[in-house]
Motif scaffolding. Structure first.
Motif, PDB file in Angstrom:
ATOM      1  N   GLY A  70      15.063 -22.608  50.076  1.00 28.19           N
ATOM      2  CA  GLY A  70      13.809 -21.999  50.487  1.00 28.19           C
ATOM      3  C   GLY A  70      13.295 -20.968  49.506  1.00 28.19           C
ATOM      4  O   GLY A  70      12.665 -19.979  49.901  1.00 28.19           O
ATOM      5  N   SER A  71      13.522 -21.229  48.213  1.00 32.04           N
ATOM      6  CA  SER A  71      13.158 -20.250  47.181  1.00 32.04           C
ATOM      7  C   SER A  71      11.933 -20.649  46.370  1.00 32.04           C
ATOM      8  O   SER A  71      11.650 -20.054  45.338  1.00 32.04           O
ATOM      9  N   GLY A  72      11.204 -21.664  46.841  1.00 29.77           N
ATOM     10  CA  GLY A  72      10.100 -22.193  46.058  1.00 29.77           C
ATOM     11  C   GLY A  72       9.016 -21.200  45.741  1.00 29.77           C
ATOM     12  O   GLY A  72       8.360 -21.289  44.701  1.00 29.77           O
ATOM     13  N   LEU A  73       8.793 -20.253  46.638  1.00 33.90           N
ATOM     14  CA  LEU A  73       7.792 -19.208  46.398  1.00 33.90           C
ATOM     15  C   LEU A  73       8.454 -17.849  46.236  1.00 33.90           C
ATOM     16  O   LEU A  73       7.831 -16.811  46.473  1.00 33.90           O
ATOM     17  N   GLY A  74       9.726 -17.878  45.812  1.00 30.44           N
ATOM     18  CA  GLY A  74      10.419 -16.613  45.531  1.00 30.44           C
ATOM     19  C   GLY A  74       9.698 -15.830  44.461  1.00 30.44           C
ATOM     20  O   GLY A  74       9.590 -14.601  44.521  1.00 30.44           O
ATOM     21  N   CYS A  75       9.185 -16.563  43.462  1.00 35.53           N
ATOM     22  CA  CYS A  75       8.242 -16.007  42.494  1.00 35.53           C
ATOM     23  C   CYS A  75       6.874 -16.542  42.886  1.00 35.53           C
ATOM     24  O   CYS A  75       6.585 -17.726  42.669  1.00 35.53           O
ATOM     25  N   PRO A  76       6.011 -15.731  43.467  1.00 32.43           N
ATOM     26  CA  PRO A  76       4.757 -16.241  44.030  1.00 32.43           C
ATOM     27  C   PRO A  76       3.677 -16.538  43.005  1.00 32.43           C
ATOM     28  O   PRO A  76       2.586 -16.992  43.397  1.00 32.43           O
ATOM     29  N   ASP A  77       3.943 -16.301  41.743  1.00 31.73           N
ATOM     30  CA  ASP A  77       2.926 -16.554  40.723  1.00 31.73           C
ATOM     31  C   ASP A  77       3.550 -17.333  39.574  1.00 31.73           C
ATOM     32  O   ASP A  77       4.770 -17.498  39.492  1.00 31.73           O
TER      33      ASP A  77
ATOM     34  N   THR B 211      11.658  -8.489  40.448  1.00 32.94           N
ATOM     35  CA  THR B 211      12.188  -7.151  40.652  1.00 32.94           C
ATOM     36  C   THR B 211      13.335  -7.208  41.652  1.00 32.94           C
ATOM     37  O   THR B 211      13.490  -8.183  42.386  1.00 32.94           O
ATOM     38  N   ALA B 212      14.122  -6.153  41.676  1.00 35.07           N
ATOM     39  CA  ALA B 212      15.282  -6.115  42.568  1.00 35.07           C
ATOM     40  C   ALA B 212      14.866  -6.221  44.036  1.00 35.07           C
ATOM     41  O   ALA B 212      15.591  -6.781  44.865  1.00 35.07           O
ATOM     42  N   GLU B 213      13.666  -5.711  44.353  1.00 35.42           N
ATOM     43  CA  GLU B 213      13.206  -5.720  45.738  1.00 35.42           C
ATOM     44  C   GLU B 213      12.823  -7.120  46.225  1.00 35.42           C
ATOM     45  O   GLU B 213      12.687  -7.347  47.430  1.00 35.42           O
ATOM     46  N   MET B 214      12.647  -8.062  45.310  1.00 32.89           N
ATOM     47  CA  MET B 214      12.163  -9.396  45.685  1.00 32.89           C
ATOM     48  C   MET B 214      13.259 -10.273  46.281  1.00 32.89           C
ATOM     49  O   MET B 214      12.983 -11.317  46.860  1.00 32.89           O
ATOM     50  N   GLY B 215      14.518  -9.888  46.090  1.00 31.69           N
ATOM     51  CA  GLY B 215      15.599 -10.579  46.767  1.00 31.69           C
ATOM     52  C   GLY B 215      16.142 -11.811  46.052  1.00 31.69           C
ATOM     53  O   GLY B 215      15.714 -12.160  44.950  1.00 31.69           O
TER      54      GLY B 215
ATOM     55  N   HIS C 245      15.908 -15.049  46.719  1.00 32.93           N
ATOM     56  CA  HIS C 245      15.058 -16.227  46.520  1.00 32.93           C
ATOM     57  C   HIS C 245      14.290 -16.143  45.203  1.00 32.93           C
ATOM     58  O   HIS C 245      14.123 -17.149  44.504  1.00 32.93           O
ATOM     59  N   ALA C 246      13.823 -14.955  44.876  1.00 38.51           N
ATOM     60  CA  ALA C 246      13.124 -14.772  43.600  1.00 38.51           C
ATOM     61  C   ALA C 246      14.070 -14.995  42.431  1.00 38.51           C
ATOM     62  O   ALA C 246      13.690 -15.584  41.414  1.00 38.51           O
ATOM     63  N   THR C 247      15.313 -14.560  42.590  1.00 40.87           N
ATOM     64  CA  THR C 247      16.298 -14.751  41.527  1.00 40.87           C
ATOM     65  C   THR C 247      16.583 -16.237  41.313  1.00 40.87           C
ATOM     66  O   THR C 247      16.657 -16.715  40.175  1.00 40.87           O
ATOM     67  N   ILE C 248      16.733 -16.983  42.404  1.00 41.55           N
ATOM     68  CA  ILE C 248      17.000 -18.420  42.301  1.00 41.55           C
ATOM     69  C   ILE C 248      15.837 -19.128  41.617  1.00 41.55           C
ATOM     70  O   ILE C 248      16.032 -19.958  40.721  1.00 41.55           O
ATOM     71  N   GLU C 249      14.612 -18.822  42.035  1.00 38.91           N
ATOM     72  CA  GLU C 249      13.438 -19.459  41.431  1.00 38.91           C
ATOM     73  C   GLU C 249      13.315 -19.094  39.954  1.00 38.91           C
ATOM     74  O   GLU C 249      12.983 -19.931  39.115  1.00 38.91           O
ATOM     75  N   PHE C 250      13.592 -17.823  39.623  1.00 37.49           N
ATOM     76  CA  PHE C 250      13.498 -17.391  38.230  1.00 37.49           C
ATOM     77  C   PHE C 250      14.549 -18.087  37.363  1.00 37.49           C
ATOM     78  O   PHE C 250      14.261 -18.518  36.242  1.00 37.49           O
ATOM     79  N   LEU C 251      15.763 -18.226  37.877  1.00 32.84           N
ATOM     80  CA  LEU C 251      16.814 -18.917  37.128  1.00 32.84           C
ATOM     81  C   LEU C 251      16.434 -20.384  36.908  1.00 32.84           C
ATOM     82  O   LEU C 251      16.714 -20.958  35.849  1.00 32.84           O
ATOM     83  N   ASN C 252      15.785 -20.985  37.899  1.00 36.69           N
ATOM     84  CA  ASN C 252      15.321 -22.356  37.730  1.00 36.69           C
ATOM     85  C   ASN C 252      14.279 -22.448  36.622  1.00 36.69           C
ATOM     86  O   ASN C 252      14.268 -23.399  35.834  1.00 36.69           O
ATOM     87  N   ARG C 253      13.399 -21.459  36.541  1.00 34.14           N
ATOM     88  CA  ARG C 253      12.408 -21.444  35.468  1.00 34.14           C
ATOM     89  C   ARG C 253      13.075 -21.287  34.101  1.00 34.14           C
ATOM     90  O   ARG C 253      12.619 -21.865  33.111  1.00 34.14           O
ATOM     91  N   LEU C 254      14.157 -20.519  34.074  1.00 33.44           N
ATOM     92  CA  LEU C 254      14.855 -20.334  32.793  1.00 33.44           C
ATOM     93  C   LEU C 254      15.463 -21.636  32.284  1.00 33.44           C
ATOM     94  O   LEU C 254      15.683 -21.790  31.080  1.00 33.44           O
ATOM     95  N   LEU C 255      15.736 -22.575  33.202  1.00 31.37           N
ATOM     96  CA  LEU C 255      16.272 -23.867  32.777  1.00 31.37           C
ATOM     97  C   LEU C 255      15.309 -24.591  31.839  1.00 31.37           C
ATOM     98  O   LEU C 255      15.735 -25.404  31.010  1.00 31.37           O
ATOM     99  N   THR C 256      14.016 -24.282  31.962  1.00 31.93           N
ATOM    100  CA  THR C 256      13.033 -24.905  31.073  1.00 31.93           C
ATOM    101  C   THR C 256      13.303 -24.525  29.624  1.00 31.93           C
ATOM    102  O   THR C 256      13.137 -25.338  28.711  1.00 31.93           O
ATOM    103  N   PHE C 257      13.749 -23.282  29.399  1.00 29.44           N
ATOM    104  CA  PHE C 257      14.058 -22.859  28.035  1.00 29.44           C
ATOM    105  C   PHE C 257      15.292 -23.584  27.504  1.00 29.44           C
ATOM    106  O   PHE C 257      15.367 -23.925  26.327  1.00 29.44           O
ATOM    107  N   VAL C 258      16.264 -23.821  28.396  1.00 28.29           N
ATOM    108  CA  VAL C 258      17.439 -24.606  28.001  1.00 28.29           C
ATOM    109  C   VAL C 258      17.009 -26.015  27.621  1.00 28.29           C
ATOM    110  O   VAL C 258      17.459 -26.578  26.608  1.00 28.29           O
ATOM    111  N   LEU C 259      16.116 -26.587  28.421  1.00 24.35           N
ATOM    112  CA  LEU C 259      15.606 -27.929  28.144  1.00 24.35           C
ATOM    113  C   LEU C 259      14.839 -27.959  26.825  1.00 24.35           C
ATOM    114  O   LEU C 259      15.006 -28.890  26.024  1.00 24.35           O
ATOM    115  N   CYS C 260      14.015 -26.955  26.589  1.00 23.33           N
ATOM    116  CA  CYS C 260      13.256 -26.886  25.332  1.00 23.33           C
ATOM    117  C   CYS C 260      14.198 -26.830  24.129  1.00 23.33           C
ATOM    118  O   CYS C 260      13.965 -27.492  23.111  1.00 23.33           O
ATOM    119  N   ALA C 261      15.265 -26.043  24.253  1.00 19.24           N
ATOM    120  CA  ALA C 261      16.228 -25.935  23.158  1.00 19.24           C
ATOM    121  C   ALA C 261      16.913 -27.274  22.915  1.00 19.24           C
ATOM    122  O   ALA C 261      17.099 -27.690  21.759  1.00 19.24           O
TER     123      ALA C 261
END
Length: 309
Positions: free
Chosen positions: A44-51, A63-67, A69-85
């Motif tokens: 349920g982390s799809g909108l952890g990062c709402p933008d 931010t730390a206050e976002m909890g 779900h935001a961390t999970i969504e952000f880590l998923n976005r970081l996978l794009t950089f791994v893919l790009c590399a």
């Protein structure tokens, strides 16, 4: 004017093993992108990062206050950089080969543009607040990227092999049918997901208007169809003495059977999160298998290691 790659090619030459490692890493990264999206959805982390492309406001990272779900969504976005590399490594390794491989280089660049496409659709998915049809399009774009990565990896494995006549018209036809039914299986699977309970965020996220049980049965029927075609293909390849096709068809059958078992268990146990993620891994492996069978059944030659190598 000399391009950067041409300048490098005059000074650096890479061996085949670097290209094999690069193509394998890109395929693994493409699988991770699919699995990462599944983890985001079931937690349920799809909108952890709402933008997007930022996480929130002007901040790229949560931010730390976002909890969590935001961390999970952000880590998923970081996978794009791994893919790009990984894809960048394939492009460089292909371009700097001692023996030119222009076909592999084209496939590598195709992967790059599919990474761009996935990033754009991923951003749109956030903007439309996880509309299930856009989520399905995002998954299918990721599957298209996996297709290119799997084809690149498979083609790299066959570099440097001597030629020997391989496939037949009947095997080509069955291979086409297998890829088509497997593609249909993947597409119907997005309907199962889009109408199921794991929306990716809160209960307010809309779902597809299908009856979940009915579309699950259709999905299972497509899987049975793919299994039947694969069994016929495997039998024909053995009869016609085309071991490369027979071997890949056999691997596909085993992977599809395992995937089917996971699917049945998750359906009767109310779709536990861990099994949903395992089913996503299985779907990626099944699709890779279908791509490899399709390539082998349409090949004009099969790999036979040269005797003097």
């Amino acid at each position: 004017m000399t391009t950067p790659f041409a300048w490098l090619a005059q000074r650096i030459r890479l061996e085949r093993r670097s290209l094999k490692a690069a193509s394998l890493s890109a395929m693994i990264a493409a699988i991770l992108i699919i699995v990462g999206g599944g983890v985001v959805r079931v937690t349920g982390s799809g909108l952890g990062c709402p933008d997007w492309p930022t996480c929130t406001g002007g901040s790229i990272a949560p931010t730390a206050e976002m909890g969590i779900h935001a961390t999970i969504e952000f880590l998923n976005r970081l996978l794009t950089f791994v893919l790009c590399a990984a894809v960048g490594w394939v492009i460089i390794a292909a371009r700097l080969q001692r023996e030119p491989v222009p076909g592999i280089t084209r496939w590598a660049w195709f992967q790059f543009w599919l990474v761009v496409l996935n990033a754009v659709i991923g951003g749109i998915t956030v903007w439309v607040k996880l509309n299930p049809y856009v989520v399905a399009a995002h998954f299918l774009a990721a599957t298209l990227l996996l297709t290119a990565a799997a084809a690149t990896w498979d083609k790299v494995q066959n570099l440097g092999f001597a030629s020997e006549a391989a496939s037949t018209d009947s095997l080509k036809s069955m291979g086409t049918w297998l890829v088509a039914i497997s593609a249909l299986l993947v597409i119907i699977g997005t309907g199962v997901t889009g109408s199921g309970p794991h929306a990716g965020d809160s209960a307010e996220v809309p779902r597809m208007g299908f009856d979940w049980l009915q579309i699950t049965i259709v999905h299972a029927a497509a899987a049975v169809g793919a299994l039947v075609v694969a069994l016929v293909l495997w039998h024909q390849a053995r009869q016609q003495q085309v071991p490369v096709v027979a071997h890949k068809a056999k691997l596909f059958i085993w992977v599809l059977a395992g995937q089917g078992l996971i699917g049945v268990v998750q359906a009767v146990t109310s779709l536990p999160e861990l099994l949903v993620v395992a089913h996503l891994v299985g779907s990626a492996l099944v699709w890779i298998g279908a791509v490899r069978v399709g390539l082998a059944s349409h090949a004009t030659a099969r790999g036979i290691q040269p005797q003097n190598s």
